[in-house]
Design a protein around this motif. Structure first.
Motif, PDB file in Angstrom:
ATOM      1  N   PHE A  10       0.705  -1.170  -0.112  1.00 32.05           N
ATOM      2  CA  PHE A  10      -0.136  -0.098   0.122  1.00 32.05           C
ATOM      3  C   PHE A  10       0.918   1.278   0.044  1.00 32.05           C
ATOM      4  CE2 PHE A  10      -2.431  -3.507   1.959  1.00 32.05           C
ATOM      5  CZ  PHE A  10      -3.312  -3.417   1.382  1.00 32.05           C
ATOM      6  N   GLY A  11       0.441   2.301  -0.808  1.00 33.85           N
ATOM      7  CA  GLY A  11       1.260   3.645  -0.767  1.00 33.85           C
ATOM      8  C   GLY A  11       0.965   4.305  -1.780  1.00 33.85           C
ATOM      9  N   ALA A  12       1.725   5.341  -2.275  1.00 35.55           N
ATOM     10  CA  ALA A  12       1.397   6.345  -3.013  1.00 35.55           C
ATOM     11  C   ALA A  12       1.714   5.775  -4.434  1.00 35.55           C
ATOM     12  CB  ALA A  12       2.061   7.805  -2.845  1.00 35.55           C
ATOM     13  N   VAL A  63      -7.448  -6.648   1.113  1.00 27.29           N
ATOM     14  CA  VAL A  63      -7.497  -5.442   1.132  1.00 27.29           C
ATOM     15  C   VAL A  63      -7.357  -4.789  -0.015  1.00 27.29           C
ATOM     16  CG1 VAL A  63      -6.994  -3.202   2.368  1.00 27.29           C
ATOM     17  CG2 VAL A  63      -7.034  -5.614   3.613  1.00 27.29           C
ATOM     18  N   SER A  64      -8.277  -3.863  -0.548  1.00 28.40           N
ATOM     19  CA  SER A  64      -8.172  -3.144  -1.756  1.00 28.40           C
ATOM     20  C   SER A  64      -8.624  -1.562  -1.327  1.00 28.40           C
ATOM     21  CB  SER A  64      -9.121  -3.604  -2.852  1.00 28.40           C
ATOM     22  OG  SER A  64      -8.863  -2.763  -3.950  1.00 28.40           O
ATOM     23  N   VAL A  65      -7.596  -0.808  -1.974  1.00 28.19           N
ATOM     24  CA  VAL A  65      -8.075   0.604  -1.690  1.00 28.19           C
ATOM     25  C   VAL A  65      -7.415   1.575  -2.492  1.00 28.19           C
ATOM     26  CG1 VAL A  65      -5.638   1.017  -0.270  1.00 28.19           C
ATOM     27  CG2 VAL A  65      -7.391   2.539   0.154  1.00 28.19           C
ATOM     28  N   ASP A  80      -3.669  -2.807  -4.175  1.00 28.05           N
ATOM     29  CA  ASP A  80      -4.411  -3.770  -5.012  1.00 28.05           C
ATOM     30  C   ASP A  80      -5.876  -3.308  -5.392  1.00 28.05           C
ATOM     31  OD1 ASP A  80      -2.421  -5.769  -4.496  1.00 28.05           O
ATOM     32  OD2 ASP A  80      -3.499  -6.611  -2.725  1.00 28.05           O
ATOM     33  N   ASP A  81      -5.684  -2.128  -6.011  1.00 26.37           N
ATOM     34  CA  ASP A  81      -7.047  -1.513  -6.361  1.00 26.37           C
ATOM     35  C   ASP A  81      -7.632  -1.979  -7.776  1.00 26.37           C
ATOM     36  OD1 ASP A  81      -5.154  -0.448  -8.028  1.00 26.37           O
ATOM     37  OD2 ASP A  81      -5.685   1.569  -7.910  1.00 26.37           O
ATOM     38  N   TYR A  82      -7.059  -2.876  -8.251  1.00 26.02           N
ATOM     39  CA  TYR A  82      -7.489  -3.492  -9.662  1.00 26.02           C
ATOM     40  C   TYR A  82      -8.172  -4.879  -9.267  1.00 26.02           C
ATOM     41  CZ  TYR A  82      -3.582  -6.523  -8.527  1.00 26.02           C
ATOM     42  OH  TYR A  82      -2.729  -7.307  -7.846  1.00 26.02           O
ATOM     43  N   LEU A  83      -8.307  -5.221  -7.983  1.00 24.12           N
ATOM     44  CA  LEU A  83      -8.953  -6.566  -7.768  1.00 24.12           C
ATOM     45  C   LEU A  83     -10.379  -6.339  -7.666  1.00 24.12           C
ATOM     46  CD1 LEU A  83      -6.628  -7.942  -4.821  1.00 24.12           C
ATOM     47  CD2 LEU A  83      -7.021  -8.714  -6.865  1.00 24.12           C
ATOM     48  N   THR A 201     -12.073  -1.060  -6.360  1.00 19.52           N
ATOM     49  CA  THR A 201     -11.742   0.325  -5.503  1.00 19.52           C
ATOM     50  C   THR A 201     -11.621   1.460  -6.687  1.00 19.52           C
ATOM     51  OG1 THR A 201      -9.630  -0.132  -4.891  1.00 19.52           O
ATOM     52  CG2 THR A 201     -11.452  -0.557  -3.406  1.00 19.52           C
ATOM     53  N   ARG A 202     -10.510   0.840  -7.513  1.00 17.52           N
ATOM     54  CA  ARG A 202     -10.090   2.251  -8.571  1.00 17.52           C
ATOM     55  C   ARG A 202     -11.553   2.510  -9.315  1.00 17.52           C
ATOM     56  NH1 ARG A 202      -5.929  -0.131 -12.756  1.00 17.52           N
ATOM     57  NH2 ARG A 202      -4.781  -0.394 -10.972  1.00 17.52           N
ATOM     58  N   GLU A 203     -12.232   1.482  -9.832  1.00 15.77           N
ATOM     59  CA  GLU A 203     -13.382   2.109 -10.526  1.00 15.77           C
ATOM     60  C   GLU A 203     -14.550   2.877  -9.645  1.00 15.77           C
ATOM     61  OE1 GLU A 203     -13.150  -1.730 -13.892  1.00 15.77           O
ATOM     62  OE2 GLU A 203     -14.700  -1.617 -12.315  1.00 15.77           O
ATOM     63  N   PHE A 204     -14.820   2.223  -8.635  1.00 20.46           N
ATOM     64  CA  PHE A 204     -15.594   3.099  -7.786  1.00 20.46           C
ATOM     65  C   PHE A 204     -15.214   4.560  -7.133  1.00 20.46           C
ATOM     66  CE2 PHE A 204     -18.153  -1.026  -7.337  1.00 20.46           C
ATOM     67  CZ  PHE A 204     -19.374  -0.481  -7.218  1.00 20.46           C
TER      68      PHE A 204
END
Length: 317
Positions: A10-12, A63-65, A80-83, A201-204
């Protein structure tokens, strides 16, 4: 707490999103009070949230953010925002977009009266099952779905616009890995989809950013969906750190603009929204899938959402 994903840290994010324009509503409510951007530099850190989410993932949760700055389009926290993960009631948001578009185009009469589906009533959640009124106009069903996550209202709206049309709309919104898969049900049988909805999470987060920037279909549709979501009363996860009144947070005295939607299911917690304050605005989404073995497992997940909320507040305020 479940099988851990093959995850990135997780990070920038190193690569920014395309820049987005500032929404007129945020300009009106934040513009006069906005501090210089450099005044918030020391507050723009998500180290606490990163550490908390990493510990949660190491304990076995998925966890996805995804957190993005509304002004610059810069991704400030990703993991993991693509999951594509189960998101439960968060999947109602694309449905609300399609309903608003159908009303705006005249394909759905917003004041058309429709009966409550008592024969297939979902009994586990929502408000409509407890109301004496047996029928509502479509626009009030949308309010119930947005404000209370009402499953019976959501099922009715899904039948009204059609599953195929909703799927096409979701793809057109730039959300190919997200979908409302099925009706809400008390129990899922072998012939039912295993989850009511999935998404990334990326799409939302991108969808919520587009909503407040009046870029979802057209300004009228964006405004209608944002208005519905501003009524959401579930402020118990990330939003618990905002101090907002869950029953009346449309106009906040302290200069906060906030809309969100949550999703809750067995071993699933998800939330997406927009939070804007005097210094900055952000769109965010987070999903955690975990083994709901005890109340302590659940509370640990809820605490992670609250920690993210604290960092979001420090970023915007």
């Amino acid at each position: 707490m479940g099988s851990p994903p093959a995850s990135e840290s997780f990070g920038a994010a190193p690569e920014p999103l395309e820049g987005t324009s500032r929404a007129a509503l945020r300009r009106a409510r934040r513009g006069a009070r906005r501090a210089p951007r450099r005044a918030a530099i020391g507050r723009r850190s998500f180290l606490t949230a990163e550490r908390t989410l990493e510990e949660l993932a190491e304990a076995g949760a998925q966890v996805s953010v995804h957190v993005v700055d509304l002004d610059s389009g810069r991704q400030v926290l990703v993991g993991d925002d693509y999951l594509s993960l189960p998101v439960a009631g968060l999947g109602i948001v694309p449905l609300l977009v399609e309903v608003a578009a159908a009303m705006e185009a005249g394909r759905l009469d917003r004041f058309g009266i429709v009966d409550r589906p008592d024969a297939e009533l979902v009994s586990g959640a929502g408000l409509w099952r407890s109301l004496r009124v047996p029928a509502l106009p479509y626009i009030d069903a949308a309010v119930l779905a947005a404000a209370a996550g009402d499953p019976n209202a959501a099922n009715l709206l899904l039948d009204a616009v059609g599953h195929d049309q909703l799927r096409a709309r979701t793809v057109a919104l730039g959300m190919p890995r997200s979908a409302l898969l099925d009706h809400f049900r008390d129990r899922r049988g072998l012939d039912d989809a295993p989850h009511v909805a999935v998404g990334t999470t990326r799409e939302f987060a991108t969808l919520f950013s587009a909503l407040v920037n009046s870029a979802v279909i057209d300004p009228a549709v964006s405004a209608q969906v944002s208005e519905w979501l501003s009524l959401n009363q579930d402020l118990s996860l990330t939003a618990s750190s905002t101090g907002l009144d869950p029953f009346s947070h449309d106009y906040d005295d302290h200069g906060l603009l906030f809309i969100n939607k949550t999703g809750r299911g067995r071993g699933v917690r998800a939330e997406a929204g927009v939070l804007a304050g005097p210094r900055a605005g952000i769109a965010y989404a987070m999903t955690v899938c975990f083994d709901d073995l005890s109340i302590m497992h659940r509370l640990r997940v809820h605490d992670a959402f609250r920690v993210l909320g604290v960092d979001l507040m420090e970023y915007v305020y």
